[in-house]
Design a protein around this motif. Structure first.
Motif: not given
Ligand SMILES: Nc1nc2c(ncn2[C@@H]2O[C@H](COP(=O)(O)OP(=O)(O)OP(=O)(O)O)[C@@H](O)[C@H]2O)c(=O)[nH]1
Length: 328
Positions: A191-192, A228, A205
């Motif tokens: 749930y990032f 990564r 970040d």
């Molecule tokens: N802050 C930040 N966020 C990032 C970066 N790269 C990717 N993200 C975020 O990571 C999130 C990944 O979202 P999802 O692929 O939907 O996955 P999730 O919300 O972790 O859900 P699940 O993996 O299913 O648990 C997105 O909102 C991206 O914007 C980064 O370098 N910095």
């Protein structure tokens, strides 16, 4: 000869004035001319060296490439250029004339001179190439730094995807040659998207950097590495690790991330930040492909997400013919 009006004193003054070292060696191998440029930079005056062999004053030159080149010029009338890399600073020359006194890097050419009497002399020319050598060194260092930077993820400091692809392929092929195990973990923060939405992108970040450092810290063996792989997805390669050992490490990584206790109020998997991990291991045979191992870990990761996140799933128990997206 072309310039009968150039008198000997004028020619001598010319030899002392040029901005490079000049040495004239006679047919018996003795120094006839040692110009001012050399005297100033070697601390050896013309009086001290004239009439003597170079090796008498500079014993380290005995049997050197320079000594051989001088012999060849005198005996066979063949010129030579001494490669600057193979002949680092043949003469002990120092530049005292500037504030930063330093050893002088030297480019040396050796040419036979035929005199009207039939006697062959040899002219050694020494140029100061310190600036060019330093520039070359700087360029080499910059190229190495760029090379290192191009393999590192700018945010987290671990290997980037590009570097992962190359190193993973390398390790897979090594395992193939040695008939040894190789394991891969695919890890993804749970749930990032919600974490970013709740705490802001900058906190996201920082969180990625903390997770990357924690993963790196937990890897024990020299060949293991973390990269990564995508936004909030990491890959760990464990050359030589059995499936059991890889699953054990995956569990400890999952626990370590939980133990950080990073609050994640909007996670449906835990009250704190958690990760899901997929584990796959191959003992690659001749025709096996690295991407199949990766795909196994990827499918296991999606299965971990599907089963509720914050867990480790092994590819061993899965039907790897199913596309990961169909598991969601
Ligand atoms: N802050 C930040 N966020 C990032 C970066 N790269 C990717 N993200 C975020 O990571 C999130 C990944 O979202 P999802 O692929 O939907 O996955 P999730 O919300 O972790 O859900 P699940 O993996 O299913 O648990 C997105 O909102 C991206 O914007 C980064 O370098 N910095």
């Amino acid at each position: 000869m072309g310039h009968p009006h150039l008198a000997a004193p004028l020619l001598l003054e010319l030899a002392h004035t040029v901005n490079e070292g000049l040495i004239l060696i006679d047919a018996e191998g003795k120094v006839q001319l040692w110009n001012r440029w050399l005297a100033e930079r070697s601390g050896v005056s013309a009086q001290e060296i004239q009439g003597r062999r170079l090796e008498e004053v500079f014993p380290h030159l005995a049997n050197s490439r320079l000594a051989h080149a001088v012999q060849t010029a005198l005996q066979q009338q063949l010129p030579a250029i001494l490669s600057q890399t193979l002949n680092r600073r043949p003469f002990p020359l120092q530049d005292h004339l500037h504030n930063d006194a330093h050893p002088i890097e030297q480019a040396i050419t050796i040419a036979p001179l035929a005199r009207e009497s039939g006697h062959i002399h040899c002219l050694i020319q020494i140029q100061d190439v310190t600036a060019a050598v330093r520039r070359e060194q700087q360029l080499r260092e910059q190229a190495q730094q760029l090379q290192a930077l191009s393999n590192i993820d700018g945010l987290t400091g671990v290997a980037n995807r590009r570097s992962f692809d190359a190193r993973f392929q390398e390790e897979f092929q090594r395992a193939q040659r040695h008939g040894s195990d190789i394991s891969v973990l695919m890890l993804d923060i749970d749930y990032f998207k919600e974490y970013n939405d709740c705490y802001g992108h900058q906190a996201g970040d920082t969180c990625l950097t903390v997770v990357a450092n924690t993963l790196r810290r937990c890897l024990q063996r020299g060949g293991d590495f973390v990269a990564r792989y995508g936004g909030e997805e990491f890959a760990v390669v464990l050359p030589g690790a059995s499936h059991g050992a890889a699953c054990k490490l995956a569990s400890s990584l999952q626990q370590e991330i939980s133990r950080l206790g990073i609050p994640h109020a909007n996670s449906h998997a835990a009250s704190h930040l958690s990760i899901s991990v997929g584990v796959a291991t191959h003992t690659p045979q001749r025709n096996d492909r690295a991407q199949d191992l990766l795909r196994g870990a990827d499918i296991a990761l999606y299965q971990a997400k599907r089963q509720g996140r914050n867990r480790v799933v092994s590819a061993d128990a899965l039907d790897l013919t199913v596309q990961p997206e169909k598991l969601m």
